[in-house]
Design a protein around this motif. Structure first.
Motif, PDB file in Angstrom:
ATOM      1  N   ARG A 147      13.534  33.041 -31.726  1.00 51.07           N
ATOM      2  CA  ARG A 147      13.427  32.023 -30.672  1.00 51.07           C
ATOM      3  C   ARG A 147      12.337  32.389 -29.682  1.00 51.07           C
ATOM      4  N   LYS A 148      12.313  33.660 -29.305  1.00 52.78           N
ATOM      5  CA  LYS A 148      11.262  34.095 -28.365  1.00 52.78           C
ATOM      6  C   LYS A 148       9.873  33.907 -28.958  1.00 52.78           C
ATOM      7  N   THR A 150       8.723  31.559 -30.637  1.00 52.46           N
ATOM      8  CA  THR A 150       8.205  30.184 -30.567  1.00 52.46           C
ATOM      9  C   THR A 150       7.936  29.747 -29.125  1.00 52.46           C
ATOM     10  N   GLU A 151       8.270  30.597 -28.172  1.00 50.63           N
ATOM     11  CA  GLU A 151       8.078  30.211 -26.772  1.00 50.63           C
ATOM     12  C   GLU A 151       6.622  30.384 -26.350  1.00 50.63           C
ATOM     13  N   PRO A 152       6.210  29.612 -25.348  1.00 51.51           N
ATOM     14  CA  PRO A 152       4.830  29.733 -24.875  1.00 51.51           C
ATOM     15  C   PRO A 152       4.548  31.156 -24.395  1.00 51.51           C
ATOM     16  N   ALA A 154       4.159  33.750 -26.223  1.00 56.33           N
ATOM     17  CA  ALA A 154       4.608  34.805 -27.142  1.00 56.33           C
ATOM     18  C   ALA A 154       3.411  35.372 -27.897  1.00 56.33           C
ATOM     19  N   ASN A 163       2.294  29.174 -32.235  1.00 54.38           N
ATOM     20  CA  ASN A 163       3.663  29.488 -31.783  1.00 54.38           C
ATOM     21  C   ASN A 163       4.487  30.170 -32.877  1.00 54.38           C
ATOM     22  N   TRP A 323      16.856  28.454 -36.015  1.00 55.54           N
ATOM     23  CA  TRP A 323      15.622  29.230 -36.056  1.00 55.54           C
ATOM     24  C   TRP A 323      15.801  30.282 -37.145  1.00 55.54           C
TER      25      TRP A 323
END
Ligand code: FES
Ligand code: FES
Lengths: 795, 194
Positions: A147-148, A150-152, A154, A163, A323
């Motif tokens: 999940r992390k 795919t975060e902006p 990363a 991403n 995810w």
């Protein structure tokens, strides 16, 4: 133990002990590391200690001068060689594909990425020299959580995957439609569940031996392989650019696979390339630490679930967002697992009118994730079986009742679950549930539980149910091709059955075992169908030279697909034998009966021709009917019309210590329906091993990375493979609902135990804590985790 | 390892393996399991880990079961080793081997030689073990295929055979040890002593 429901028709249905065993109990097995070749060299791999870094420079001069070193190569030397292919991508969506090179070039993306290889006279010397290869790196930022990632902001692993997204894939109804159904539902539950990363841990690590023959230009690859024909195809056509017929792949005895040996790995083409470069056969055999670091892992899903239900327990809507952590690169069939084999199975055994599944595949700085025993289906079963218990908790109904009220009924088959899976073939889910509840004494257990809760017992009783259905025998090429499932090819199987002049019978099959006893099961089948003595039948497999093409053994498909190819070949041989018998007995072919290995004119069994007589006649060929070719053999390429869908219910009973969180496994009851059974001894063994692996996920196992991308559970000291004392006695039973898909009525048995047991055990443990307000806990359910969950409630 | 390679230090050893005496010069670091597998070609003893966890490598050394991945060849100098290859005699399986076959105590067979050796060692010390004792004795042996239930049954089968009338693992020709050997086997578990 198991109710004797298999009709004892000759050998099929009999618990024959395995013909493979004598060599294995005497130390005479021939595993990869046992293969002896003249002039064999050993390869040791220099691996990245960083999870994400730029390779600044490699200095191999010192290593090259060390004793016994034959050669050292780096990624630069292999720059012209293609990366490995990804053969199964998610269907109908864009896949941002990045696959590993044989040796990393420029950047590394996980700890353990191979950057150089040393070839030396012995494994010890190769390892010495590998330690002397100097590699300088420039470290890059690392992300291990899907999940992390795919975060902006990363860290980014690959230029073509913004991403870190491999693909976004959905199935089922539109999200808005399911949202509306959720909004209309009187009972609502939301839950995040984590299906933790596992390490398959076949007891034999992986390895390969390459030998190039300069005289013929031919390569031989020995590999710990579940799919030698596919490995040949991929190595030849996609990686090395060598004509396919110039490579022969042999899988010797394979020491377990559980999926991890399906895939094409860097070392397979590498040892062939190294052999050509050095003029010597070259072996690579990973040690356990390398196996844990760099051979594929399994599972690793984070899933948000939204459920809508009626107060009577009927589930009306299910929305799932997952995810799927696929690791640093895509392994051979990685994107197919969390899509076709997971997303399309989340309905489980239940009629759920509104389902939407959304899966995001993600790159992270971790080992590649691909199929591991069950492959997608355990993750799906875990989701839906947790859902049933969550709905039970929310409505106050018994978990068994929730399942019962949602079951697909026997008259519903073939059943389309509405999310793009092929129709479920056959089943009687309630029967298996009833049988399991009866065998475990369910009602009494619930009473006992209530009593203990009432009197404040410190020994908390938990009962967990898991009613599962899985898809097996994955094959129908038409489905694969038409539905945009993204497979690289159809998945038919093939077999040749040949009755020699002497009457001895040889079966060559593209399917192959790595512990499942194919030689025994297939011989039982042929003995019955052909009437040849069991001991006269030889099953040949695992060598691309001499066996017809097969896509490999995985997904519980060997019997249902490969076995059917054998069955049909036997039928063709029988037909030819009858035709020949008619000629020799001077009768019409339609008047010939073939029974127990004898052909005779109907009504006159005394004047018969045995299959051995006919084999001799067919080979000497003095007197054949006009137009008949000599010999007695047939080949079949079998592409089934549908998959098969084994099912069943498992019940686990646990006791949790209120003060320490320790868990006692009191009972484990399984009722499986794998269709008709050829060898119950082998099927029970498959179920045993499957249950052990699945319950280990619930209680013990979990691959853990720290934030720097270091695998914390990198050895058997740290990764909790269950030992004999950590598993219970399994109480097995079966119901038998034949599959209409294949003539044997078989459904497949290799993965059922693993799929069923994880939710059964997790549900039991969570059930033990239910009266304390616990609705869900993530696996592995360690005593510490339980103790913490109970802690706020303790005085 | 490969004898063609010149090595700085080599140490002479004499080791009896399955009744045959071997003399060799080995590197001090050479593990016993590699001596057995690579120098003698006895590949029935397997390697499944690098941390002494799995037990695929269990053999007898001087009557005690040991993890041969955790013993240096030089430590075995002058010793007697017995491997899985030495267990059956004249084509007759040891009762433990027979038990594994009868009870489907193996699938892929990779753990099996070590399992059989550990089980054999257990039955020398404890001829009629309880299920709990069997599971405890297998603490140092991992199997990923069977879920252990049929391994337990295999060992129970062997225990019955060995204690049953006229069928013995030691005196009947099914075993390879003479009674004197057995008398000394009261040591620790394989996994715990190494
Ligand atoms: S090889 Fe695993 S304990 Fe010896
Ligand atoms: S039989 Fe495969 S590891 Fe034990």
């Amino acid at each position: 133990m198991v109710a004797a429901q298999e009709a004892p028709a000759k050998l099929v249905g009999q618990p024959l002990k395995r013909r493979e065993d004598p060599r294995l109990i005497t130390g005479a097995g021939n595993f990869l590391d046992d293969v002896k070749l003249t002039g064999l060299c050993h390869a040791a791999v220099v691996r990245s200690p960083y999870a994400h870094a730029r390779i600044v420079g490699i200095d191999a001069e010192a290593a090259r001068r060390m004793p016994g070193v034959v050669a050292v190569f780096t990624g630069e030397d292999l720059a012209e060689v293609n990366p490995l292919p990804c053969a199964w991508q998610a269907g109908n969506v864009q896949n941002n594909v990045n696959t590993p090179r044989l040796l990393a070039l420029g950047e590394v993306h996980q700890v353990g990425d191979p950057v150089a290889v040393v070839v030396a006279e012995s494994a010890y010397l190769a390892t010495d020299a590998a330690a002397a290869v100097e590699v300088s790196y420039e470290e890059l930022p690392v992300v291990v959580d899907a999940r992390k990632a795919t975060e902006p902001g990363a860290p980014q692993l690959h230029d073509n995957a913004p991403n870190n997204v491999v693909m976004n894939w959905t199935c089922g109804k539109e999200a808005a439609e399911v949202d509306a159904a959720l909004a209309a539902a009187p009972v609502r539950v939301n839950q995040r569940v984590v299906n933790q990363r596992l390490i398959p841990t076949a007891m034999e690590p992986r390895g390969s031996i390459g030998r190039y023959d300069e005289g013929t230009g031919e390569y031989t690859l020995w590999a710990t392989s579940q799919a030698p024909h596919v490995h040949r195809l991929l190595t030849a056509a996609f990686v090395l650019g060598v004509p396919e017929q110039k490579i022969r792949v042999i899988a010797p005895n394979v020491g377990g696979g559980f999926g991890s040996k399906i895939f094409l790995y860097f070392d397979m083409p590498l040892v062939l390339w190294l052999s050509k470069q050095t003029g010597r056969p070259v072996k690579f055999f990973e040690d356990r630490s390398e196996n844990y670091l760099h051979t594929t892992h399994g599972r690793d899903h984070i899933t948000d679930i939204e459920v809508g239900a009626e107060p009577d327990g009927r589930i009306t809507a299910l929305k799932v967002k997952t995810w799927a952590n696929l690791g640093a690169y895509l392994s051979t069939i990685a994107p197919g697992i969390p899509t076709t084999l997971y997303g399309r199975m989340v309905a489980g055994c239940y009629k759920i009118p509104n389902i939407h599944v959304d899966v995001t595949g993600v790159y992270t700085n971790t080992a590649m994730v691909d199929a591991y025993r069950g492959a997608g289906r355990p993750e799906a079963a875990f989701v839906i079986e947790r859902v049933c218990d969550l709905v039970a908790a929310e409505t106050g109904l018994d978990p068994a009742e929730v399942r019962r009220r949602n079951f697909i009924q026997p008259e519903d088959f073939p059943y389309d679950s509405g999310i793009g899976m092929l129709p479920y073939d056959s089943g009687n889910y309630e029967l298996a549930l009833d049988r399991a509840m009866e065998n475990v004494g369910y009602a009494a257990l619930r009473q006992e539980q209530a009593a203990r809760r009432a009197n404040g017992s410190r020994k908390l009783l938990g009962v967990g149910l898991s009613s599962y259905v899985e898809v097996c025998g994955v094959a129908p090429s038409k489905w694969i091709g038409l539905a945009g499932e993204g497979w690289g090819a159809g998945l038919w199987e093939s077999a040749n059955v040949r009755v020699h002049l002497t009457g001895k019978t040889v079966v060559t099959t593209g399917s192959l075992p790595h512990g499942q006893g194919h030689e025994t099961t297939f011989a039982q089948l042929v003995a019955d169908e052909l009437g040849v003595p069991y001991d006269d039948i030889q099953i040949e497999h695992s060598d691309t030279q001499g066996t017809p093409f097969g896509f490999g053994s995985y997904g519980s498909r060997s019997l249902t697909v490969g076995g059917t190819a054998i069955y049909k070949s036997v039928a063709k041989v029988r037909e030819k034998a009858k035709e020949l018998a008619a000629h020799l007995l001077e009768a019409a072919p339609e008047d010939i009966v073939f029974e127990n290995g004898k052909a005779f004119v109907r009504g006159t069994p005394d004047a018969s021709k045995t299959i051995q007589d006919l084999a001799l006649a067919a080979h000497v060929a003095y007197d054949l009917p006009p137009g008949m070719e000599p010999t007695l053999e047939a080949t079949t390429f079998y592409d089934p019309p549908n998959c098969t869908f084994p099912f069943g219910t498992h019940v686990c009973v646990v006791e949790v210590d209120r003060d320490t969180g320790e868990i006692d496994l009191l009972r484990y009851v399984a009722v499986d329906d794998v269709g008709n059974v050829i060898n119950p001894l082998i099927v029970d063994g498959q179920v045993h091993g499957g249950i052990a692996q699945g319950l280990a996920q619930a209680l013990y196992e979990g691959a853990v990375y720290d934030d720097s991308g270091e695998l914390i559970t990198g050895t058997m000291n740290d990764y909790a493979i269950p030992r004999a004392r950590m598993v219970p006695t399994y109480e097995l039973d079966r119901t038998v609902t034949p599959s209409p898909v294949n003539p044997m009525g078989a459904k497949g048995a290799g993965e059922a135990g693993t799929i069923a047991s994880t939710p059964a055990v997790a549900n039991a443990v969570i059930d033990a804590l239910a009266h304390l307000g616990v609705r869900h806990l993530d696996m592995p359910l360690t005593p510490e985790k339980l103790w913490r969950a109970m802690a706020p409630k303790t005085g | 390892m490969a004898t063609a390679v010149p090595m700085a230090t080599r140490i002479p050893v004499r080791i009896s393996v399955n009744g045959t005496e071997y003399a060799a010069e080995v590197e001090p670091r050479l593990l016993l399991v590699h001596f057995l597998r690579d120098n003698l070609g006895l590949t029935g003893t397997h390697v499944g880990c690098d941390t002494s966890q799995c037990g695929a490598c269990v053999v007898y050394l001087d009557g005690k079961s040991v993890k041969s991945c955790t013993v240096l060849t030089v430590q075995a100098d002058g010793g007697e080793v017995q491997t899985i290859e030495g267990l059956a005699k004249d084509g007759v399986y040891d009762p433990v081997q027979q038990g594994f076959w009868e009870m489907h105590g193996l699938q892929c067979g990779y753990c099996t030689p070590g399992m059989i050796m550990s089980a054999h060692s257990l039955l020398q010390r404890t001829p009629n073990p309880s299920e709990e004792e069997i599971r405890h004795a297998l603490e140092g042996n991992l199997c990923r295929c069977t879920g252990y239930q049929n391994i337990v049954k295999a060992i129970q089968y062997a225990a019955n055979q060995m204690s049953g009338a006229g069928v013995s693992g030691n005196g009947s020709g099914a075993g390879t040890h003479n009674p004197q050997d057995v008398g000394d086997w009261k040591g620790e578990l394989a996994g715990e002593s190494t």
